[in-house]
Write a protein that holds these residues in place. Structure first.
Motif, short mmCIF file in Angstrom:
data_model
loop_
_atom_site.label_atom_id
_atom_site.label_comp_id
_atom_site.label_asym_id
_atom_site.label_seq_id
_atom_site.Cartn_x
_atom_site.Cartn_y
_atom_site.Cartn_z
N SER A 95 0.82 -1.21 0.00
CA SER A 95 0.00 0.00 0.00
C SER A 95 0.86 1.26 0.00
CB SER A 95 -0.95 0.00 1.20
OG SER A 95 -0.21 -0.19 2.39
N GLY A 96 1.71 1.43 0.98
CA GLY A 96 2.54 2.63 1.03
C GLY A 96 3.27 2.72 2.35
N GLY A 97 4.22 3.65 2.40
CA GLY A 97 4.97 3.85 3.63
C GLY A 97 6.08 2.84 3.79
N ALA A 98 6.38 2.54 5.04
CA ALA A 98 7.46 1.61 5.38
C ALA A 98 6.94 0.63 6.42
CB ALA A 98 8.68 2.36 5.90
N PHE A 653 -4.42 -2.07 3.48
CA PHE A 653 -5.44 -1.31 2.77
C PHE A 653 -4.76 -0.17 2.04
CE2 PHE A 653 -8.05 2.58 2.80
CZ PHE A 653 -9.08 2.18 1.97
N GLU A 654 -5.17 0.08 0.78
CA GLU A 654 -4.60 1.14 -0.02
C GLU A 654 -5.67 2.21 -0.28
OE1 GLU A 654 -1.63 1.21 -3.70
OE2 GLU A 654 -3.58 0.33 -4.18
N ALA A 655 -5.38 3.44 0.14
CA ALA A 655 -6.37 4.51 0.06
C ALA A 655 -6.68 4.92 -1.38
CB ALA A 655 -5.89 5.73 0.85
N THR A 656 -5.66 4.92 -2.26
CA THR A 656 -5.87 5.43 -3.61
C THR A 656 -6.75 4.51 -4.45
OG1 THR A 656 -3.82 4.39 -4.33
CG2 THR A 656 -3.71 6.69 -3.65
N PHE A 661 -5.64 -6.03 0.89
CA PHE A 661 -4.72 -7.09 0.52
C PHE A 661 -4.67 -8.12 1.65
CE2 PHE A 661 -3.36 -3.24 -1.57
CZ PHE A 661 -2.99 -3.63 -2.84
N ASN A 662 -4.61 -9.38 1.27
CA ASN A 662 -4.42 -10.47 2.23
C ASN A 662 -3.58 -11.53 1.52
OD1 ASN A 662 -4.50 -12.44 4.17
ND2 ASN A 662 -6.72 -12.39 4.43
N ARG A 663 -2.27 -11.46 1.72
CA ARG A 663 -1.34 -12.21 0.89
C ARG A 663 -0.18 -12.79 1.68
NH1 ARG A 663 -0.38 -7.83 -3.91
NH2 ARG A 663 -2.32 -8.15 -5.03
N GLU A 664 0.55 -13.65 0.96
CA GLU A 664 1.87 -14.10 1.40
C GLU A 664 2.84 -13.96 0.24
OE1 GLU A 664 1.67 -18.00 3.04
OE2 GLU A 664 0.30 -17.41 4.67
N TYR A 665 4.10 -13.66 0.58
CA TYR A 665 5.13 -13.42 -0.42
C TYR A 665 6.37 -14.26 -0.09
CZ TYR A 665 2.55 -8.99 -1.19
OH TYR A 665 1.59 -8.04 -1.43
N ARG A 666 7.19 -14.45 -1.11
CA ARG A 666 8.50 -15.05 -0.92
C ARG A 666 9.51 -14.22 -1.70
NH1 ARG A 666 9.36 -21.09 -2.95
NH2 ARG A 666 8.80 -20.04 -4.91
N ALA A 667 10.69 -14.01 -1.14
CA ALA A 667 11.75 -13.28 -1.82
C ALA A 667 13.09 -13.90 -1.47
CB ALA A 667 11.73 -11.80 -1.43
N ARG A 707 5.26 -11.53 -9.86
CA ARG A 707 6.19 -10.69 -9.11
C ARG A 707 5.42 -9.54 -8.48
NH1 ARG A 707 10.69 -7.21 -12.12
NH2 ARG A 707 10.60 -9.01 -13.53
N PRO A 708 5.66 -9.21 -7.22
CA PRO A 708 4.97 -8.06 -6.61
C PRO A 708 5.23 -6.78 -7.40
CG PRO A 708 6.12 -9.34 -4.95
CD PRO A 708 6.56 -9.87 -6.27
N ARG A 709 4.24 -5.91 -7.44
CA ARG A 709 4.37 -4.68 -8.21
C ARG A 709 5.53 -3.84 -7.72
NH1 ARG A 709 -0.65 -0.88 -6.13
NH2 ARG A 709 -0.21 -1.00 -3.91
#
Length: 814
Positions: A95-98, A653-656, A661-667, A707-709
């Motif tokens: 969504s944004g930020g850190a 949650f992304e305001a724009t 989002f409800n996810r899992e990622y791998r990197a 791939r994540p955006r």
């Protein structure tokens, strides 16, 4: 920018210039996200730092532009002096930020949560002469020595006056509007007393053409330290009062295909140097956070107002025993207000969608106000209208209070030296904000000249009011007139142990976070019959215009509570082996958590009647990381390489886009940094190669495997520098390969390399004249885009790095 692992300077060096600074100061201790200060060669963590002189040489326009020089850090420095998206080692920015990365000043968080909506932590940070160095830890012990920071910690460490001296510098933008004054001084007051004071003030239009002074304000920081045989006590304070434009996506034309796009300027609008801010759009009528008529000033932009103060004390009270406590109280408020293009399209078609077939257009502001637009196809030189949602947010209180207490016992156990640390961290974070969004029509024109546009129907009846379509977010379905009144408490006991054998160091740490989320929220988005639209005569002219029938209001009569507790355990295990006096290998495995805050609200995770979690797992997202690497330094050379693997949970949650989002990622990947000093020449470089994918998505399974955006496979920086007694010159190259604009992995954001350059001349003792160029070749570098595919009209809303800005500075050191 010369990134020098382990390099720091407490003051700007007075002429005559010192000998060239070595690439590595082997005496400096790592102090961020570990139990006690230690040499980085003997620690099993990935840590880097940027010294004060290196920061100033490249004249970064924001703290995000400093952070992107750190290995493994992805800092999308396109939002102005704040509002950057920052992540580490392939961890997502959903969504944004850190979210998974904590930003600190002097070892304590700026905000407990780095991704508060419209209150990103970097908005409340400034890099000036008061900063001695910026230190970062990626992964590892960040999970257990700080709360809500499983990805890492970036820590701005202040000067303390240990080295007497200071500097005053005046800076002027040569090809953009900005004037800035920086100053600092520190030294000894007497036996055992140290002090430092520093800050800045600047004013100007900023790096983009807005048509008014969008950046104006400054900061002052001060500290005083009393040293004694057993330790020290330091008291410090900070006052930040600033206004800085927050750059949101702007329109750009894209041709070609999603896989091979070509990004081009729209006629009359330069994506590098223009913005949808305008001298003709500076105020707006609306209801304030208490539902009272008011006029808001868009020129406030990102408006941080911070009063903070605290103390740090370290005492050796018995043989082998040390206690250290850090405390800070911060009063934080302000505003975030900036135009976001909900859509950009054909002027006549946009008018018809509002006023019906045959709708007419007139200028609502600017030198042509009131004049009819007889040829909408030529409006602004491009025939486009931007349907603006004005992101207008009152930051009533982001106040926080934090305390970190640590007790360490060091002793010799024969075969090993042992350090045992136990501590307790406590914080309270307020999130009191009001969302007051409104909707407007603005022509797409650069140079700060864009005018608001009025629409009349075919019969000549007005459908807008001075460019206002609605005093609500009508382009977003009239959503988001909200009030948050929340308090989050975090408590965390933690313990760590380190055993140092001859060449082997083993460490383990454990942290238990438990907290509470309390408060209430208000908004029609909660459903249940709540009403968020009313009619009101905002301009008090005795009639209700069409836009005044759509006035956003906060339904205070129907609050929704927030009332849940959470807890989680984090741990980290590491080993470091000193192969030789100049080389080491290390490995680490960690699990850390991040408590979710305001971005869970108004979504499926919270019961709007009870305020409790519907899904017990929604309160915390976990990051699991494994890393292994090598460190080497000898003479004027260093090389550090780390392989990493991470699994991440994400609910957000992304305001724009109004998406959850409800996810899992791998990197997984490798980060490398190195430095080489040969005589007057210094070369530093970092690079991070990352492969990342979405491994699970509850709400949108179609993106699994993508791939994540905005996640590039490779990011890098290269900084050559040449020093003599008379002059210093150098460059700083920041680069990235291509990434995808959205998670559907269709439209690409092209890779780019931004070149910054600097030259500094010392014609007289204590005097330095410098010229700094940011984005020297005016590269168009895109960090994000709202569209996942090229739309039919070819207009994409995207954020780009700022175009070329050149500044000159005169500094006197004393």
């Amino acid at each position: 920018m010369a990134l020098s692992p382990g390099q720091a300077q407490e003051t700007m060096p007075p002429p005559p210039p010192p000998p060239p600074t070595p690439a590595v100061d082997e005496g400096e201790l790592v102090v961020t996200a570990i139990a006690r200060g230690a040499d980085r060669l003997t620690t099993s963590i990935s840590v880097s730092s940027i010294g004060a002189e290196a920061i100033q040489q490249n004249a970064p326009r924001s703290v995000a532009e400093v952070f992107r020089n750190l290995p493994g850090i992805r800092a999308e420095a396109s939002g102005g002096e704040g509002n950057a998206n920052i992540s580490v080692r392939g961890l997502p920015v959903a969504s944004g930020g850190a979210k998974f990365l904590q930003l600190q000043e002097d070892g304590l968080p700026v905000l407990e949560f780095g991704d508060i909506t419209f209150g990103n932590a970097d908005i409340f940070l400034r890099a000036d002469f008061s900063v001695a160095r910026v230190e970062s830890v990626r992964g590892g012990s960040a999970s257990t020595f700080a709360s809500n920071s499983p990805g890492g910690v970036i820590n701005l460490i202040s000067k303390t006056g240990r080295e007497e001296g200071g500097a005053i510098q005046g800076t002027i933008g040569l090809d953009y509007g900005e004037y800035r004054l920086d100053a600092d001084y520190g030294g000894r007051l007497g036996e055992g007393w140290l002090y430092h004071v520093g800050g800045f003030y600047r004013q100007g239009e900023g790096p983009r053409s807005a048509g008014y002074d969008g950046n104006r304000g400054g900061q002052i920081k001060a500290n005083i330290t009393r040293e004694f045989a057993e330790g020290y006590v330091r008291v410090y304070g900070k006052y930040l009062n600033d206004r800085a434009i927050g750059y949101l996506p702007n329109p750009v034309r894209v041709t070609g295909t999603d896989a091979n796009p070509r990004y081009e300027n729209i006629p009359g609008f330069d994506i590098n140097n223009d913005t949808l801010h305008s001298r003709n759009f500076t105020t707006v009528r609306t209801l304030d956070g208490e539902n009272r008529p008011t006029i808001r000033d868009i020129r406030d932009g990102q408006r941080p107002l911070v009063w903070s103060g605290g103390f740090e004390a370290s005492v050796d009270f018995a043989e082998g025993w040390n206690i250290i406590n850090r405390f800070r109280l911060s009063d934080i408020s302000g505003r975030f207000i900036s135009p976001f293009p909900g859509a950009v399209g054909d002027a006549q078609a946009t008018a018809d969608s509002i006023g019906g077939p045959g709708a007419q257009l007139r200028f609502a502001s600017g030198p042509q106000a009131g004049q009819a637009i007889t040829n909408p196809a030529s409006l602004g030189g491009n025939g486009l209208l931007a349907s603006i949602v004005l992101f207008d947010v009152e930051l009533n209180s982001l106040n926080n209070i934090t305390n970190d207490l640590r007790l360490t016992r060091s002793f010799d156990a024969g075969a090993a030296e042992i350090d045992i640390t136990a501590g307790f961290y406590a914080s309270r974070q307020d999130i009191d904000t009001a969302w007051l969004w409104t909707s407007h029509l603005l022509e797409v024109r650069g140079n700060g000249d864009a005018a608001l546009i009025d629409v009349f129907n075919a019969s000549g009846a007005p459908q807008t009011d001075a460019g206002a379509v609605a005093y609500s977010a009508s382009f977003f379905g009239n959503c988001c007139r909200r009030r948050y009144d929340l308090r989050y408490t975090t408590n965390a006991p933690f313990v760590s142990g380190t055993a140092r054998f001859a060449d082997l160091t083993l460490d383990a740490s454990l942290r238990y976070d438990f907290g509470r989320a309390r408060g209430q929220v208000f908004g029609a988005d909660l459903g249940g019959g709540r009403v968020g639209i009313t009619a009101a005569d905002l301009n008090a002219d005795g009639r209700i215009s069409v836009p005044e029938t759509r006035v956003g209001t906060i339904p205070y009569e129907a609050p929704s509570p927030l009332n849940y507790d959470y807890d989680y355990v984090s741990y980290s295990l590491g080993a470091n082996y000193l192969v030789t006096d100049t080389a080491a290998i290390f490995a680490r495995y960690s699990r850390g958590g991040r408590a979710n805050a305001d971005r869970l609200l108004f979504g499926p995770a919270i019961d709007t009647v009870t305020g409790r979690l519907i899904d017990a797992n929604a309160g915390v997202d976990f990051v699991r990381q494994a890393e292994a690497g090598v460190k080497w330094r000898q003479g004027g050379a260093t090389l550090n390489a780390t392989a990493f693997h991470a699994r991440t949970e994400e609910q957000n949650f992304e305001a724009t886009t109004q998406r959850f989002f409800n996810r899992e990622y791998r990197a997984w990947g490798v980060e490398v940094e190195g430095a080489l000093r040969r005589g007057a020449f210094l070369l530093t470089s970092t690079g991070t190669w990352t492969r990342a994918e979405i491994t699970s998505d509850v709400l949108n399974p179609a993106v699994v495997g993508n791939r994540p955006r905005r996640q590039a496979e490779f990011i890098y920086q290269i900084s050559p520098q040449y020093d003599t007694e008379l002059f210093t010159l150098g460059a700083n190259i920041i680069g990235t390969t291509a990434s995808f604009a959205q998670d559907n992995n269709a439209l690409k954001l092209p890779g780019f390399a931004q070149v910054n350059a600097f030259v500094a001349v010392r014609p007289l003792p204590r005097v330095m004249v410098s010229v700094n160029a940011n984005n020297l070749f005016n590269v168009a570098g895109f960090t994000e885009a709202e569209e996942g595919n090229i739309p039919a009209n070819g207009i994409v809303r995207a954020r780009a790095i700022n175009g070329r800005t050149i500044s000159a500075a005169l500094r006197y050191s004393f």
